[in-house]
Design a protein around this motif. Structure first.
Motif, short mmCIF file in Angstrom:
data_model
loop_
_atom_site.label_atom_id
_atom_site.label_comp_id
_atom_site.label_asym_id
_atom_site.label_seq_id
_atom_site.Cartn_x
_atom_site.Cartn_y
_atom_site.Cartn_z
N ARG A 1 7.78 68.97 79.90
CA ARG A 1 8.49 70.16 80.38
C ARG A 1 7.79 71.43 79.90
O ARG A 1 7.09 71.44 78.88
CB ARG A 1 9.93 70.15 79.88
CG ARG A 1 10.81 69.15 80.62
CD ARG A 1 12.27 69.27 80.18
NE ARG A 1 12.80 70.61 80.42
CZ ARG A 1 13.30 71.01 81.59
NH1 ARG A 1 13.28 70.20 82.63
NH2 ARG A 1 13.80 72.22 81.72
N ALA A 2 8.02 72.49 80.64
CA ALA A 2 7.41 73.77 80.30
C ALA A 2 7.88 74.24 78.93
O ALA A 2 9.04 74.06 78.56
CB ALA A 2 7.76 74.80 81.36
N ALA A 3 6.96 74.86 78.21
CA ALA A 3 7.30 75.49 76.93
C ALA A 3 6.51 76.79 76.85
O ALA A 3 5.29 76.79 76.99
CB ALA A 3 6.96 74.58 75.76
N PHE A 4 7.21 77.89 76.64
CA PHE A 4 6.55 79.19 76.67
C PHE A 4 7.39 80.22 75.94
O PHE A 4 8.59 80.01 75.66
CB PHE A 4 6.34 79.64 78.12
CG PHE A 4 7.63 79.81 78.90
CD1 PHE A 4 8.29 81.04 78.95
CD2 PHE A 4 8.18 78.74 79.58
CE1 PHE A 4 9.47 81.16 79.66
CE2 PHE A 4 9.38 78.86 80.29
CZ PHE A 4 10.02 80.08 80.32
N ASP A 5 6.76 81.34 75.63
CA ASP A 5 7.45 82.51 75.12
C ASP A 5 7.32 83.62 76.15
O ASP A 5 6.28 83.76 76.81
CB ASP A 5 6.82 82.99 73.80
CG ASP A 5 6.97 81.95 72.69
OD1 ASP A 5 8.07 81.39 72.56
OD2 ASP A 5 5.98 81.69 71.99
N ALA A 6 8.36 84.42 76.30
CA ALA A 6 8.35 85.53 77.25
C ALA A 6 8.88 86.78 76.57
O ALA A 6 9.99 86.77 76.04
CB ALA A 6 9.17 85.20 78.48
N ILE A 7 8.08 87.83 76.56
CA ILE A 7 8.45 89.11 75.96
C ILE A 7 8.56 90.14 77.07
O ILE A 7 7.62 90.34 77.84
CB ILE A 7 7.42 89.56 74.91
CG1 ILE A 7 7.32 88.51 73.80
CG2 ILE A 7 7.78 90.92 74.35
CD1 ILE A 7 6.23 88.81 72.78
N VAL A 8 9.71 90.79 77.15
CA VAL A 8 9.97 91.78 78.20
C VAL A 8 9.87 93.18 77.60
O VAL A 8 10.45 93.47 76.56
CB VAL A 8 11.36 91.58 78.82
CG1 VAL A 8 11.63 92.62 79.90
CG2 VAL A 8 11.50 90.17 79.39
N SER A 9 9.13 94.05 78.28
CA SER A 9 9.02 95.45 77.85
C SER A 9 9.13 96.35 79.07
O SER A 9 8.92 95.92 80.21
CB SER A 9 7.69 95.69 77.13
OG SER A 9 6.60 95.36 77.96
N GLY A 10 9.48 97.59 78.84
CA GLY A 10 9.62 98.54 79.94
C GLY A 10 8.30 99.20 80.29
O GLY A 10 7.49 99.50 79.41
N VAL A 11 8.08 99.41 81.58
CA VAL A 11 6.91 100.14 82.08
C VAL A 11 7.40 101.05 83.20
O VAL A 11 8.53 100.94 83.68
CB VAL A 11 5.81 99.19 82.61
CG1 VAL A 11 5.25 98.33 81.49
CG2 VAL A 11 6.35 98.30 83.74
N ASP A 12 6.56 101.98 83.60
CA ASP A 12 6.94 102.88 84.69
C ASP A 12 7.29 102.08 85.94
O ASP A 12 6.53 101.23 86.39
CB ASP A 12 5.78 103.82 85.03
CG ASP A 12 5.56 104.88 83.95
OD1 ASP A 12 6.47 105.05 83.12
OD2 ASP A 12 4.50 105.52 83.96
N GLY A 13 8.47 102.33 86.47
CA GLY A 13 8.90 101.67 87.70
C GLY A 13 9.47 100.28 87.53
O GLY A 13 9.80 99.63 88.52
#
Length: 792
Positions: free
Chosen positions: A708-720
């Motif tokens: 199964r998939a294993a990953f890290d995801a980091i969300v940040s803000g950008v223009d638009g």
């Protein structure tokens, strides 16, 4: 607008309303007027297509009054009435129409593809005037013409669309509904000579010509025009087939169409084929192509049928062709005239012995159009451009129209999703003008149309129309069965033919789709061909609709990328690849790269990757991965790449340097890797500076040991919007971020990519939703193919 004549097919609860009449919009069509008035539901939603099938069997009368002032010198003053000639002009009437001015019959129309002009001097009065147009039912008309002239075969079990000069696909196609209606589909005006005009359609949608030069790169041009080539010379054509955008006139605005054509250009395309089962596009379509540098392969409007050459159709075809060639020849984007789509192929081969076996002795079938009339008109009106008799066409009647070694080919007998058997490598067309793989519309689009199956007890509140002009009642369920949220049982009771929703479980895919979506399967071979067989061959069987939807879209993306790359690496034998199809008519199941709501499917991103000017590509040849490089730039490409065998943990073996030396505008085989020792745990990798790394897998996904998939995801803000940084802990194939689940208006800058353990990729998403909302759900929106069919 009101219904006239006999109304035996009209549901009783709407008869009085349509006889009394509803407001009409010009340009427009009867279906849109009835939707706005609340008489029918939008055919794009639920099962409304079946519930409004009666519309095409009715005669409709449009009536309007207009004023011509008898005072002053304004645009409607005596200046018009003093003209030597006064004409009433219609840009487009769809289709069989009788026209009256002030109660006097002034003429008739029988062709959607030509304008109509009637002299009305002496009939136009100062003050109030009345205009009336009565449209005959197109379905009754073609049935009568078929009986009069003798039936001729058409594709599928569709109505005899070959008996009328009207958009063939409005009578149903394998990607669209049966919505054969009528209406005033262009502008209406009074014109005086010397020139003086009054527009009668206050709600007209006009667009001036784009006043800018064509922006074709120099290599596209040859004696003033670009040229597609079937003989290994000239520019390589990268593109897609164009069907009529949407269903109705309001779907085909300059703004919407410009967005689709810009999508094609952004994908890397340089050619659009205007397909022969639709319609000739307005001038502004070709203006946009001129501006964007998109070559246009222009079909004449004949598709998948035998066409009568008797009168009045023959004269209509001649007038139509002469007008369209003269109109479109001013556009540098138009590079090829083509007689039509699959007519010779159907005549020669379709069914048991070809359509020719279904013709009566001596019956005409269109041969005179394609081999005499059209070439003569082009020679007279536009001799600067080439003419191609049909598509596919081998260049000679003695050779099969879909021959692999001659002319252009439609490769519908090739499964480009099957990358491990070596079968697709056996077919190398000279110019592939059609190929593709079906997939469903994006999830948000299906949801808006009431087609996405919901959990038990779920509802469809909050659905949005894909057409901003559609009122809420066209989407919401109605007491009269108009459909979007009805259950299959109640829906069957409401339909004119309840059996339409029975027997749809012809495959396990249909069970996951739900009956309303399954009913939109119109393709040859059905769900088994387009979903069951490829998904079973490639993946573990999906557990639910969500997994099925993802698997189906990835299958399409892989097939498109493989097909485009295979055609490109075989340059110069193959010099063109046109995907079927770019755009779409309604939500559901089709071959489009962009769905009817304008949302890009994963396949669009795959096509963009395959169409980049320089690519590396790997294909199985003689049992081993063969390495190719394509250079579609004006500069030679000299660099050094690396190839190796990798396992699921990204451990390399058999690494070697690969010299890349590819001249401008060419492709080369740059090496090979010996047969991989263990296909189940290893794959081939090819990389070079400045191009995307290629990973090639020699077995279907279901044979790979499960992880199964294993990953890290980091969300940040950008223009638009936001940026999502994905870092993988295991090999993840064909990663897709399902952004439309959280924001239907979102758009990712990248989809369908593969990462090895420890690699990372940043995906930027245009969205108006808050960053907090994305952070809360981002893990559930990132999918890869190893999760399909896996245990929870």
């Amino acid at each position: 607008m009101r219904a006239v004549g006999d109304l035996p097919r009209v549901p009783p609860h709407v008869r009085d309303r349509i006889v009394a009449g509803v407001p009409a919009k010009v340009p427009g069509c009867v279906h849109e007027d009835l939707i706005r008035a609340g008489v029918i539901g939008d055919p794009r939603v639920g099962m409304n297509e079946e519930l409004c099938a009666w519309v095409g069997w009715v005669d409709w009368r449009y009536e309007a009054a207009f004023e011509v002032s008898d005072a002053g010198q304004g645009p409607s003053g005596p200046a018009l009435l003093r003209c030597n000639e006064i004409d009433l002009v219609f840009d487009s009437l769809d289709t069989i129409a009788a026209i009256e001015l002030n109660g006097v019959p002034i003429g008739s129309a029988q062709n959607e593809f030509t304008p109509h002009r009637f002299s009305v001097r002496g009939l136009v009065n100062p003050g109030r005037n009345t205009l009336a147009i009565t449209f005959s039912s197109p379905l009754r008309y073609i049935a009568a013409e078929s009986a009069r002239l003798g039936p001729r075969p058409v594709n599928g079990d569709w109505s005899p669309y070959n008996m009328i000069r009207k958009c063939a696909s409005s009578f149903e196609w394998d990607w669209g509904p049966r919505v054969a209606g009528c209406g005033i589909t262009g502008e209406v005006m009074l014109e005086g000579s010397p020139r003086h005009a009054i527009h009668l359609d206050a709600a007209k949608h006009a667009m001036g010509a784009v006043d800018c030069p064509a922006t074709f790169p120099p290599e596209f041009m040859n004696a003033g025009h670009a040229r597609p080539h079937f003989d290994g010379a000239g520019v390589f054509c990268l593109g897609a087939n164009w069907i009529p955008e949407g269903l109705f006139p309001s779907d085909r605005t300059p703004e919407t169409v410009r967005a689709r054509l810009q999508d094609a250009r952004d994908c890397g395309m340089n050619m659009i084929r205007v397909w022969g089962g639709g319609r000739y596009e307005p001038d502004w379509f070709y203006d946009i192509c001129d501006e964007l540098g998109l070559m246009v392969w222009q079909d004449f409007m004949f598709a998948c049928a035998c066409y009568p050459e008797e009168e009045p159709i023959r004269s209509q075809v001649e007038a139509e062709s002469r007008y369209q060639v003269a109109r479109l020849s001013r556009h540098p984007s138009v590079v090829l005239w083509c007689g039509g789509n699959e007519n010779h192929w159907a005549y020669q081969s379709w069914g048991n012995g070809g359509f020719k076996t279904k013709l009566a002795p001596g019956q005409t079938w269109g041969h005179g159009y394609w081999h005499a009339l059209l070439p003569r008109i082009i020679a007279e009106v536009d001799p600067s451009r080439p003419y191609w008799h049909d598509s596919p066409w081998s260049g000679d009647e003695s050779i099969h129209p879909n021959d692999t070694d001659k002319g252009d080919r439609h490769s519908w007998d090739v499964n480009y999703w099957d990358t491990w058997s070596g079968e697709y490598q056996k077919v190398i067309p000279r110019f592939c003008s059609e190929f593709g793989q079906q997939s469903p519309s994006n999830y948000a689009t299906l949801k808006e149309a009431g087609l996405a199956p919901l959990p038990e007890g779920g509802d469809r509140r909050g659905l949005r129309s894909t057409n901003p002009g559609v009122p809420p009642h066209a989407i919401a369920p109605s007491t009269e069965g108009s459909a979007a949220g009805s259950s299959t049982g109640s829906l069957a009771a409401a339909l004119p033919n309840p059996s339409l929703v029975e027997g749809l479980s012809d495959s396990w895919s249909a069970g996951l789709m739900g009956s309303m979506l399954a009913h939109r399967q119109r393709g040859p071979g059905g769900n088994k061909r387009w979903y069951d067989d490829p998904i079973d061959a490639v993946f573990r069987r999906p557990r639910d609709f969500d997994e099925w939807h993802f698997a189906a879209q990835v299958i399409q993306a892989r097939a498109i990328r493989t097909g485009v790359e295979w055609h490109r690496v075989n340059r110069p034998r193959c010099m063109g690849t046109l995907i079927w199809q770019l755009n779409d008519a309604w939500p559901g199941l089709s071959w489009s790269l962009i769905d009817s709501a304008g949302r890009k499917k994963p396949a669009w991103y795959a096509a963009r990757a395959a169409m980049r000017p320089r690519i590396l590509s790997v294909h199985l040849v003689d049992g081993s991965p063969a390495l190719f490089a394509v250079n579609d730039t004006d500069a030679d490409w000299r660099t050094q790449g690396i190839a190796w065998i990798a396992d699921a943990d990204a451990v390399r073996r058999d690494e070697r340097a690969i010299q890349i030396d590819v001249p401008a505008r060419s492709a080369s085989r740059i090496g090979t890797l010996e047969a991989i020792a263990d296909w189940r745990t290893q794959h081939a990798v090819l990389e070079a500076p400045g191009v995307e790394t290629v990973r090639w897998f020699g077995i279907p996904d279901w044979e790979v040991p499960h992880a199964r998939a294993a990953f890290d995801a980091i969300v940040s803000g950008v223009d638009g919007g936001i940026a999502v940084e994905i870092t993988t802990q295991r090999l993840m194939r064909d990663i897709v971020v399902l952004g439309d689940r959280i924001d239907p208006d979102s758009e990712c800058d990248e989809q369908v990519f593969t990462l090895s353990p420890g690699e990372h990729r940043i995906v930027r998403i245009r969205t108006s939703e808050s960053i907090e909302k994305w952070r809360d759900c981002i893990a559930g929106l990132i999918r890869c193919t190893s999760d399909i069919g896996s245990p929870a």
